[in-house]
Structure formats: structure tokens, C-alpha cells
Motif scaffolding. Structure first.
Motif, PDB file in Angstrom:
ATOM      1  N   ILE A 232      40.086  49.059  47.806  1.00  6.48           N
ATOM      2  CA  ILE A 232      39.148  48.152  47.130  1.00  6.48           C
ATOM      3  C   ILE A 232      39.861  47.357  46.045  1.00  6.48           C
ATOM      4  CG2 ILE A 232      37.077  48.077  45.677  1.00  6.48           C
ATOM      5  CD1 ILE A 232      36.160  50.647  47.220  1.00  6.48           C
ATOM      6  N   MET A 233      40.703  48.036  45.271  1.00  7.52           N
ATOM      7  CA  MET A 233      41.434  47.361  44.192  1.00  7.52           C
ATOM      8  C   MET A 233      42.349  46.263  44.742  1.00  7.52           C
ATOM      9  SD  MET A 233      40.423  48.632  41.312  1.00  7.52           S
ATOM     10  CE  MET A 233      38.821  48.618  42.140  1.00  7.52           C
ATOM     11  N   GLU A 234      42.947  46.501  45.902  1.00  6.41           N
ATOM     12  CA  GLU A 234      43.854  45.511  46.496  1.00  6.41           C
ATOM     13  C   GLU A 234      43.109  44.288  47.025  1.00  6.41           C
ATOM     14  OE1 GLU A 234      47.165  45.246  46.554  1.00  6.41           O
ATOM     15  OE2 GLU A 234      47.266  47.034  45.295  1.00  6.41           O
ATOM     16  N   LEU A 235      41.788  44.401  47.194  1.00  6.21           N
ATOM     17  CA  LEU A 235      40.991  43.281  47.702  1.00  6.21           C
ATOM     18  C   LEU A 235      40.065  42.700  46.625  1.00  6.21           C
ATOM     19  CD1 LEU A 235      40.193  44.626  51.276  1.00  6.21           C
ATOM     20  CD2 LEU A 235      41.813  42.823  50.648  1.00  6.21           C
ATOM     21  N   ALA A 236      40.305  43.071  45.372  1.00  2.48           N
ATOM     22  CA  ALA A 236      39.510  42.507  44.270  1.00  2.48           C
ATOM     23  C   ALA A 236      39.672  40.993  44.260  1.00  2.48           C
ATOM     24  CB  ALA A 236      39.969  43.097  42.942  1.00  2.48           C
ATOM     25  N   GLY A 237      38.545  40.293  44.249  1.00  4.60           N
ATOM     26  CA  GLY A 237      38.561  38.837  44.327  1.00  4.60           C
ATOM     27  C   GLY A 237      38.109  38.331  45.684  1.00  4.60           C
ATOM     28  N   CYS A 238      38.045  39.216  46.675  1.00  2.33           N
ATOM     29  CA  CYS A 238      37.493  38.840  47.977  1.00  2.33           C
ATOM     30  C   CYS A 238      36.037  38.391  47.778  1.00  2.33           C
ATOM     31  CB  CYS A 238      37.554  40.045  48.919  1.00  2.33           C
ATOM     32  SG  CYS A 238      37.244  39.668  50.662  1.00  2.33           S
ATOM     33  N   ASP A 239      35.526  37.559  48.678  1.00  2.00           N
ATOM     34  CA  ASP A 239      34.167  37.034  48.517  1.00  2.00           C
ATOM     35  C   ASP A 239      33.174  38.159  48.242  1.00  2.00           C
ATOM     36  OD1 ASP A 239      35.033  34.427  49.120  1.00  2.00           O
ATOM     37  OD2 ASP A 239      34.803  34.780  51.260  1.00  2.00           O
ATOM     38  N   LEU A 262      42.910  38.470  45.082  1.00  2.00           N
ATOM     39  CA  LEU A 262      42.636  37.345  45.975  1.00  2.00           C
ATOM     40  C   LEU A 262      41.989  36.224  45.167  1.00  2.00           C
ATOM     41  CD1 LEU A 262      41.250  39.159  49.161  1.00  2.00           C
ATOM     42  CD2 LEU A 262      43.605  38.553  48.597  1.00  2.00           C
ATOM     43  N   PHE A 263      42.390  34.987  45.470  1.00  2.00           N
ATOM     44  CA  PHE A 263      41.911  33.839  44.702  1.00  2.00           C
ATOM     45  C   PHE A 263      41.440  32.727  45.633  1.00  2.00           C
ATOM     46  CE2 PHE A 263      44.879  36.097  42.036  1.00  2.00           C
ATOM     47  CZ  PHE A 263      44.260  36.107  40.792  1.00  2.00           C
TER      48      PHE A 263
END
Length: 318
Positions: A232-239, A262-263
Motif C-alpha cells: 500500500i505504501m508503495e502505491l501511495a498517490g494512486c487514484d 505515484l504522481f
């Protein structure tokens, strides 16, 4: 410092992956998503027994044929649980079409329309429903038809890039690329553990997200099926991320900083931009044993839980 869940909500829409009302009330997600497995689990909770009785009564009124009664009751129960969840979240609720229709475009479209009519009959808002469909070629084509009718869809059981690309090209509202189930496959196949940043599921969703942003696709990317908070932390910023109660609890209890990974304006290096036709899609799936196996397994397991739900309803009818 705020806990990790509160921090994550500032950069990503958090969606509850559960049918448990108490969990939804506690973690206050914007949206919620269900599937046949979660509906089966919810139907066994004491709080849903009255709704189960209502569903069986509804089924009896719709037909004299027992198998049809079961189908009608299962749909009523699924929608009824969706309606209750809808009352607990400000946003959208995903309701899944019977997995046994995953290879039948017309039947999927018809079932989606029936479910939305039931939402209307029950006094809920069909506009706040996402129709959830497996990411088969037939499912994607069904979603394309529904999207053109103004019905927003959530394409699930999505394991590889070709599925994601086909969904975006079909104008699908939202996709749910799986993370944990991809990790499960690679851990077993390669007999090794993966750090969160090297997690094959995390890498898959990251590639999809960056490709969609790079090529201007409007389809929302909602990571799903997590095994640990590191993913989850590695995908922070996902829609969006749809997360089960156990992991929501872990995030709530942790207070270390959450770094956005993710930006929206992040430029990927993926130049793949050939439109996928059916043969190219099927070849891409054929070349990906993980996606082929996990898609088939997911459909089988959802169908199995749907059948278990129907057996429970049949028992009530009897």
C-alpha cells in the motif's frame, strides 16, 4: 503525527474492501466495494439475517421455479447489502455481476441492467453504483456497452497490462488491478520473498498508472488485493486503493510518514500505444501464465462463493 491511514487519505481515495458495516463505519472510506466472497461472508453475519429473509420472500414472489427464485433472491440480497453500504459511504459502491457470466457479453450487460433496476426498486441511488465485471475480453466489451449507456463499471480480476490497456480503450470508468494475488503467484513460482518496491504486483500497478497518465486515459486506477501495508505504501498517490479491514486497522495503528510514490504528472517510459484488438488481447494473455492462471482461478472462486450463497438461499427457501 497523523496515523498512516489519515495520511494516505490525503493523497489517495481509500475504498473499503468489505461488506461489514461496522468496519465501514469505523474507517470511514469514501467508497466501498464488494464481491461474491464478501457478500457470502456478510450474509452469514447476524446483522444481515433480516435482509436474507426479505430476499427469500422476494425470490418466491418472482417465480414458481425454485432455481429462478434462488437467482432472484441472490440478486436482491446482493443489492440490499449494497444499499446498506451506500448509506454508510458518501461515494460509490461496487456490485459484482455473477462470475459465471464472465465469458458472455450479452448476459453480463443484461444482469447489470437488472441489478441497477433492483437498486432503484429498493430506493437506492443507481447512479452511485459501479457495476463490477471480470476483466475477460467479453467482460470488457460488456463494460464498453454499459459505459455508452451511462453505466459506470469497475473491471476486476485484472492482472496484466493488456487487460488494463483494453479497459482504458473501452472507456471503462475504473479498473481494479490486483497486487497481492500477483505477488502470491511469483512467490510460489520463484520460491523467494520480495521487498515492497520489488513486489511484482506493485510494479504492475505502477506501470499501468504511469501509462494511463502518460497517454491521457481517464480510467481510474484502484489497486486491490493487498497482502501487506508495504504494498500500500508503495502505491501511495494512486487514484484509489481498496483495502480490507485488517490492513486498514494496521494503517490506523501506525504513525510513520507516508511518502507519495505515484504522481498525476509523472512521465513513464512506456511507449506502448498500439490499440488492442481481440486477437492481440488473447495472445497477450496467452503469453502471461500468471495472468491467465489468476484470472481463471479468480473467476472459479467467485463462482464457487456465488454457488455457496445460492445454496444458503435454497436452504432458506426450503
Amino acid at each position: 503525527m497523523q496515523n498512516q491511514l489519515a495520511q494516505l487519505k490525503k493523497m489517495t481515495k481509500v475504498v473499503a474492501d468489505t461488506g461489514d458495516i461496522e468496519a465501514i463505519q469505523r474507517y470511514q472510506p469514501e467508497d466501498a466495494t464488494t464481491n461474491p466472497s464478501l457478500i457470502l461472508k456478510a450474509s452469514l453475519l447476524p446483522s444481515y439475517q433480516l435482509l436474507l429473509e426479505e430476499a427469500t420472500s422476494y425470490g418466491k414472489l418472482q417465480s414458481d421455479d425454485v432455481s429462478e427464485q434462488v437467482t432472484h433472491a441472490a440478486d436482491w440480497l446482493t443489492v440490499g447489502i449494497g444499499k446498506i453500504i451506500q448509506q454508510q459511504v458518501p461515494g460509490l459502491v461496487s456490485t459484482e455481476v455473477d462470475a459465471r457470466l464472465s465469458f458472455n457479453t450479452e448476459a453480463t450487460v443484461n444482469k447489470a441492467r437488472e441489478l441497477l433496476k433492483l437498486y432503484e426498486q429498493q430506493g437506492a441511488d443507481p447512479k452511485r453504483v459501479l457495476i463490477k465485471i471480470a476483466s475477460t475480453w467479453e467482460g470488457i466489451k460488456a463494460a464498453e456497452i454499459l459505459e455508452q449507456e451511462g453505466v459506470r463499471c469497475n473491471l476486476t480480476l485484472l492482472f496484466n497490462f493488456a487487460q488494463a490497456q483494453a479497459c482504458a480503450e473501452a472507456g471503462v470508468y475504473l479498473i481494479s488491478p490486483f497486487v497481492g494475488r500477483i505477488l502470491d503467484w511469483y512467490k510460489k513460482a520463484e520460491e523467494k520473498e520480495f521487498a515492497a518496491a520489488e513486489d511484482p504486483g506493485v510494479q504492475s500497478v505502477t506501470r499501468i498508472y504511469n501509462y494511463f497518465r502518460q497517454h491521457g486515459h481517464k480510467t481510474i486506477v484502484m489497486g486491490a488485493s493487498f497482502r501487506n501495508t508495504g504494498e500500500i505504501m508503495e502505491l501511495a498517490g494512486c487514484d484509489a486503493l481498496t483495502i480490507g479491514p485488517d490492513l486498514l486497522s494496521m494503517l490506523e495503528q501506525a504513525d510513520s510518514p507516508v511518502e507519495q510514490k505515484l504522481f498525476e504528472n509523472q512521465q513513464g517510459l512506456d511507449t506502448q500505444n498500439n490499440v488492442l484488438d481481440e486477437s492481440a488481447f488473447r495472445w497477450a494473455m496467452n503469453e502471461d501464465p500468471m495472468a491467465t492462471e489468476k484470472l481463471a482461478e479468480g473467476i472459479r472462486n467467485f463462482a464457487k462463493d456465488q454457488q455457496a450463497l445460492e445454496a444458503l438461499i435454497l436452504q432458506k427457501l426450503g
